[in-house]
Motif scaffolding. Structure first.
Motif, PDB file in Angstrom:
ATOM      1  N   VAL A 297       0.945  -1.245   0.060  1.00 33.98           N
ATOM      2  CA  VAL A 297       0.022  -0.037  -0.115  1.00 33.98           C
ATOM      3  C   VAL A 297       0.828   1.150  -0.162  1.00 33.98           C
ATOM      4  O   VAL A 297       1.636   1.404   0.920  1.00 33.98           O
ATOM      5  CB  VAL A 297      -0.924   0.021   1.420  1.00 33.98           C
ATOM      6  CG1 VAL A 297      -1.643   1.276   1.472  1.00 33.98           C
ATOM      7  CG2 VAL A 297      -1.724  -1.125   1.172  1.00 33.98           C
ATOM      8  N   HIS A 298       0.573   2.111  -0.909  1.00 33.50           N
ATOM      9  CA  HIS A 298       1.280   3.332  -1.001  1.00 33.50           C
ATOM     10  C   HIS A 298       0.205   4.531  -0.698  1.00 33.50           C
ATOM     11  O   HIS A 298      -0.443   5.040  -1.692  1.00 33.50           O
ATOM     12  CB  HIS A 298       1.711   3.744  -2.368  1.00 33.50           C
ATOM     13  CG  HIS A 298       2.814   4.767  -2.492  1.00 33.50           C
ATOM     14  ND1 HIS A 298       3.937   5.056  -1.937  1.00 33.50           N
ATOM     15  CD2 HIS A 298       2.565   6.134  -3.211  1.00 33.50           C
ATOM     16  CE1 HIS A 298       4.411   6.344  -2.280  1.00 33.50           C
ATOM     17  NE2 HIS A 298       3.739   6.776  -2.783  1.00 33.50           N
TER      18      HIS A 298
ATOM     19  N   CYS B 231      -6.686  -1.418   4.960  1.00 35.30           N
ATOM     20  CA  CYS B 231      -5.777  -2.428   5.608  1.00 35.30           C
ATOM     21  C   CYS B 231      -6.153  -3.181   6.627  1.00 35.30           C
ATOM     22  O   CYS B 231      -5.992  -4.538   6.863  1.00 35.30           O
ATOM     23  CB  CYS B 231      -4.518  -1.581   6.426  1.00 35.30           C
ATOM     24  SG  CYS B 231      -3.504  -0.664   4.961  1.00 35.30           S
TER      25      CYS B 231
ATOM     26  N   ILE C  15       3.536  -1.236   4.025  1.00 35.93           N
ATOM     27  CA  ILE C  15       3.127   0.225   3.749  1.00 35.93           C
ATOM     28  C   ILE C  15       4.536   0.837   3.194  1.00 35.93           C
ATOM     29  O   ILE C  15       5.585   0.681   3.985  1.00 35.93           O
ATOM     30  CB  ILE C  15       2.883   0.881   5.240  1.00 35.93           C
ATOM     31  CG1 ILE C  15       1.596   0.185   5.743  1.00 35.93           C
ATOM     32  CG2 ILE C  15       2.442   2.322   4.816  1.00 35.93           C
ATOM     33  CD1 ILE C  15       0.181   0.418   4.977  1.00 35.93           C
TER      34      ILE C  15
ATOM     35  N   CYS D 256       6.492   4.130   2.024  1.00 31.61           N
ATOM     36  CA  CYS D 256       6.538   5.802   2.366  1.00 31.61           C
ATOM     37  C   CYS D 256       7.962   5.986   2.123  1.00 31.61           C
ATOM     38  O   CYS D 256       8.845   5.434   2.330  1.00 31.61           O
ATOM     39  CB  CYS D 256       5.793   6.305   3.541  1.00 31.61           C
ATOM     40  SG  CYS D 256       6.637   5.799   5.007  1.00 31.61           S
TER      41      CYS D 256
ATOM     42  N   VAL E 109       1.918   8.495   8.267  1.00 32.38           N
ATOM     43  CA  VAL E 109       1.420   7.062   8.181  1.00 32.38           C
ATOM     44  C   VAL E 109       1.001   6.346   9.616  1.00 32.38           C
ATOM     45  O   VAL E 109       0.648   5.184   9.486  1.00 32.38           O
ATOM     46  CB  VAL E 109       2.308   5.684   7.169  1.00 32.38           C
ATOM     47  CG1 VAL E 109       2.540   6.435   5.849  1.00 32.38           C
ATOM     48  CG2 VAL E 109       3.784   5.512   8.173  1.00 32.38           C
TER      49      VAL E 109
ATOM     50  N   ILE F 294      -2.101   4.413  10.255  1.00 29.72           N
ATOM     51  CA  ILE F 294      -2.191   3.096   9.957  1.00 29.72           C
ATOM     52  C   ILE F 294      -1.614   2.217  11.119  1.00 29.72           C
ATOM     53  O   ILE F 294      -2.099   1.160  11.221  1.00 29.72           O
ATOM     54  CB  ILE F 294      -1.503   2.857   8.481  1.00 29.72           C
ATOM     55  CG1 ILE F 294      -2.238   3.957   7.293  1.00 29.72           C
ATOM     56  CG2 ILE F 294      -1.659   1.506   8.032  1.00 29.72           C
ATOM     57  CD1 ILE F 294      -1.572   3.840   6.073  1.00 29.72           C
TER      58      ILE F 294
ATOM     59  N   VAL G 213       0.835  -4.179  10.332  1.00 28.91           N
ATOM     60  CA  VAL G 213       1.442  -3.732   8.958  1.00 28.91           C
ATOM     61  C   VAL G 213       2.964  -3.582   9.046  1.00 28.91           C
ATOM     62  O   VAL G 213       3.455  -3.388  10.202  1.00 28.91           O
ATOM     63  CB  VAL G 213       0.995  -2.530   8.390  1.00 28.91           C
ATOM     64  CG1 VAL G 213      -0.589  -2.505   8.326  1.00 28.91           C
ATOM     65  CG2 VAL G 213       1.071  -1.276   9.208  1.00 28.91           C
TER      66      VAL G 213
ATOM     67  N   VAL H 141       6.037  -1.549   7.731  1.00 25.00           N
ATOM     68  CA  VAL H 141       6.487  -0.250   7.008  1.00 25.00           C
ATOM     69  C   VAL H 141       7.708  -0.542   6.263  1.00 25.00           C
ATOM     70  O   VAL H 141       8.778  -0.876   7.006  1.00 25.00           O
ATOM     71  CB  VAL H 141       6.416   0.947   7.921  1.00 25.00           C
ATOM     72  CG1 VAL H 141       6.854   2.365   7.435  1.00 25.00           C
ATOM     73  CG2 VAL H 141       4.992   0.960   8.614  1.00 25.00           C
TER      74      VAL H 141
END
Length: 615
Positions: A442-443, A462, A475, A477, A485, A488, A495, A497
């Protein structure tokens, strides 16, 4: 006429009106073989029922080309060349029959006197606009080796009798004929091999039309014909004027000059000074250039931050880096560095003020500056645009089409290296990511707020995919976006990152089952890697950055048609942030998609993506 005398009547048909019917009725009782060469795909629809004739299609507006095509099929030494708006009188038929009984020793031409009917009036004087080759009777000793050269017929003799030439009956049709003759004028000027630059073109466009007008009105005695003669003279003067303009448009601005010399192209420089997604969108042009001109050396100038996206590209021979903040001296140094390659063609794929300034400093035989936002400058070919909704890829490929190269495909591509793929697998292992579970990258971030669907909404998607589908989420970024973020992480702490390099991101996407993100560069990465992709499109016209032929099926775009969207983002730019100068929108109606519908589409694509084999 005796059938023992070989003789073919060749009729060039390039008139849209029904005049060919009268022409053919006049010839129906005459015995020579008849060949009708037409640029109309279905000329038979206008033929008389009792006509015995052969029909050949030739896609040309040139009467000379139509006649040449007919001669190749005639198989006889004597050939009568007329057009479909001409009537052969009885006296002329007899003269032709007498003449073909005597074979000359070499190629010879006999001209035909004409009675002209123009604007429905029979003219006293034979006012006829300049033609490539006259209607005539020609003798060709070797039918396999002939040449109908304009100008060679000037001193030829006339046969007895007349050819009735029905010229255009109205002013509207006359203008159409002038346009056709101007096109032929342009083609012949280019084929002559004498290049005419803009300065010479301006000079010629003054004296040639004036000279032709005076010649028609005075020396051809157009003034004796009253209104018809004046119209004839004025329109005749327009032929060289329109012809010169069309010559420059077709062979300079539209790329005909480069197309004719494309075999001489040895070194090509492609300039793409855009972001990450823009660089991905340039890969079809790079690949097609190399495949269509296999021996060409392909050089690329890109921004330093995104240059790595072209690593391992097998079609590129050299890559040069530049930055927006480079000094004038540094830019000159970069431009001079291309002198070692003797660049034949430079293509600027993203014409902005900065890239155009760079292009100006580069030494190149030809330059193409392709733009749909900014004015094209310092260019030999104007590609421009005529359709608001065509994709960037198709617009870029129009450059190749303009110089006589027909692209064979338009998919985007990137090339992860083996060690990068191995790194991605190691990342999975080190971060507790299972190869047995579906992985979604996911962006959620965007460099422009008006393109962002919203961090909170991405967080909910998510959470849904983790709880309902047991997916594992990565994720993505940049380092400076890590704080943004946090929502999230708070809502879905499971998640993982990732904040790494572009090459590492490519490798991770390559190992994923689905990509979900805003309208930004990473969504182009996943499509190029053929990984199922969901994009939330904001203010941009979706078809521009996501070619409809490529973004379909497993690549889905959430897009809402809104009244305030246009190519130039005129509404979006009305309000800007005083600090960043970025556009600001208070309504964001173009991104009004629900969490539920995005979740459902993600689940659908995940089910159809199949299972990865654990390693």
């Amino acid at each position: 006429m005796s059938s023992s005398i070989p003789f073919t009547l060749i009729i060039a048909d390039c008139t849209p009106e029904a005049s060919i019917a009268d022409c053919l009725k006049n010839l129906s009782s005459w015995s020579p073989r008849k060949i009708i060469v037409s640029n109309n795909p279905n000329p038979e629809e206008r033929f008389p029922d009792n006509l015995v004739a052969e029909s050949i299609f030739c896609d040309s507006k040139s009467i000379l080309r139509l006649w040449e095509r007919g001669i190749k099929e005639s198989k006889t030494q004597w050939n009568l060349l007329i057009t479909s708006n001409e009537i052969v009188t009885g006296q002329l038929k007899i003269s032709i029959e007498k003449q073909v009984k005597n074979n000359p020793n070499s190629q010879e031409l006999f001209k035909l006197k004409k009675k002209i009917i123009f604007l429905k009036k029979v003219l006293k004087y034979p006012l006829e606009w300049p033609c490539e080759f006259p209607s005539s009777l020609v003798f060709i000793p070797d039918i396999k080796n002939f040449s109908l050269e304009p100008g060679r017929h000037d001193a030829s003799s006339f046969l007895e009798g007349e050819l009735v030439h029905f010229s255009k009956p109205s002013l509207n049709e006359s203008v159409q004929e002038i346009t056709r003759l101007a096109e032929n004028y342009a083609d012949n000027k280019f084929l002559s091999g004498r290049e005419c630059g803009l300065t010479a073109l301006i000079f010629q466009s003054f004296w040639q039309p004036s000279s032709e007008f005076i010649n028609n009105l005075i020396f051809k005695k157009g003034f004796r014909e009253g209104y018809e003669g004046v119209v004839f003279s004025i329109l005749g003067g327009m032929i060289p004027l329109l012809g010169l303009l069309r010559y420059y448009e077709k062979y300079f601005r539209e790329g005909g000059r480069i197309a004719r010399n494309k075999d001489d192209i040895k070194n090509v420089l492609v300039i793409k000074l855009g972001g990450a997604g823009d660089v991905i969108l340039a890969t079809p042009v790079i690949r097609n250039l190399k495949n269509l001109i296999p021996d060409v050396k392909l050089h690329v100038l890109v921004l330093k931050d995104v240059a790595s996206l072209l690593d391992n590209n097998p079609y590129i021979d050299s890559t040069t880096l530049i930055n927006f903040d480079d000094s004038a001296q540094e830019i000159v140094k970069i431009a001079d560095s291309f002198n070692q390659y003797n660049i034949d063609l430079t293509i600027n794929l993203q014409s902005t003020n900065f890239s155009t300034k760079v292009l100006k400093k580069i030494s190149s035989r030809w330059k193409i500056n392709r733009s749909y936002y900014f004015r094209d400058k310092f260019t030999d070919v104007l590609v421009g645009f005529a359709n608001t909704y065509r994709s960037v890829i198709d617009r870029d490929l129009d450059i190749l089409r303009s110089i006589g190269l027909e692209p064979v495909d338009k998919f985007t591509e990137v090339f992860p290296a083996e060690d990068e793929v191995a790194w991605a697998k190691q990342f999975f292992s080190e971060n507790g990511l299972s190869r047995d579970k579906k992985t979604v990258i996911v962006h959620p971030c965007s460099s422009l707020a008006i393109r962002s669907w919203g961090i909170e909404k991405f967080a909910l998607v998510c959470k849904n995919l983790i709880s309902e589908d047991h997916c594992q989420i990565i994720i993505n970024c940049s380092p400076k976006e890590l704080d943004s973020v946090a929502p999230i992480n708070n809502l879905a702490p499971e998640v993982c990152v990732f904040s790494g390099s572009l090459r590492e991101l490519l490798a991770l996407i390559n190992e994923a089952d689905l990509f979900v993100g805003n309208d930004s560069g990473p969504s182009q990465f996943s499509a190029a890697l053929n990984i199922p992709t969901i994009t939330m499109n904001g203010p941009s016209t979706s078809s521009i950055y996501r070619d409809p032929d490529l973004f379909q099926g497993q690549h889905y775009t959430f897009n809402k048609e809104v009244h305030c969207r246009d190519l130039f983002h005129s509404q979006c730019m009305l309000k800007t942030d005083p600090v960043t100068n970025h556009p600001v929108c208070d309504e964001m109606i173009c991104l009004d998609f629900t969490v539920e519908e995005v979740t459902l589409k993600a689940q659908e694509l995940l089910k159809s993506s199949g299972k990865r084999n654990p390693e």
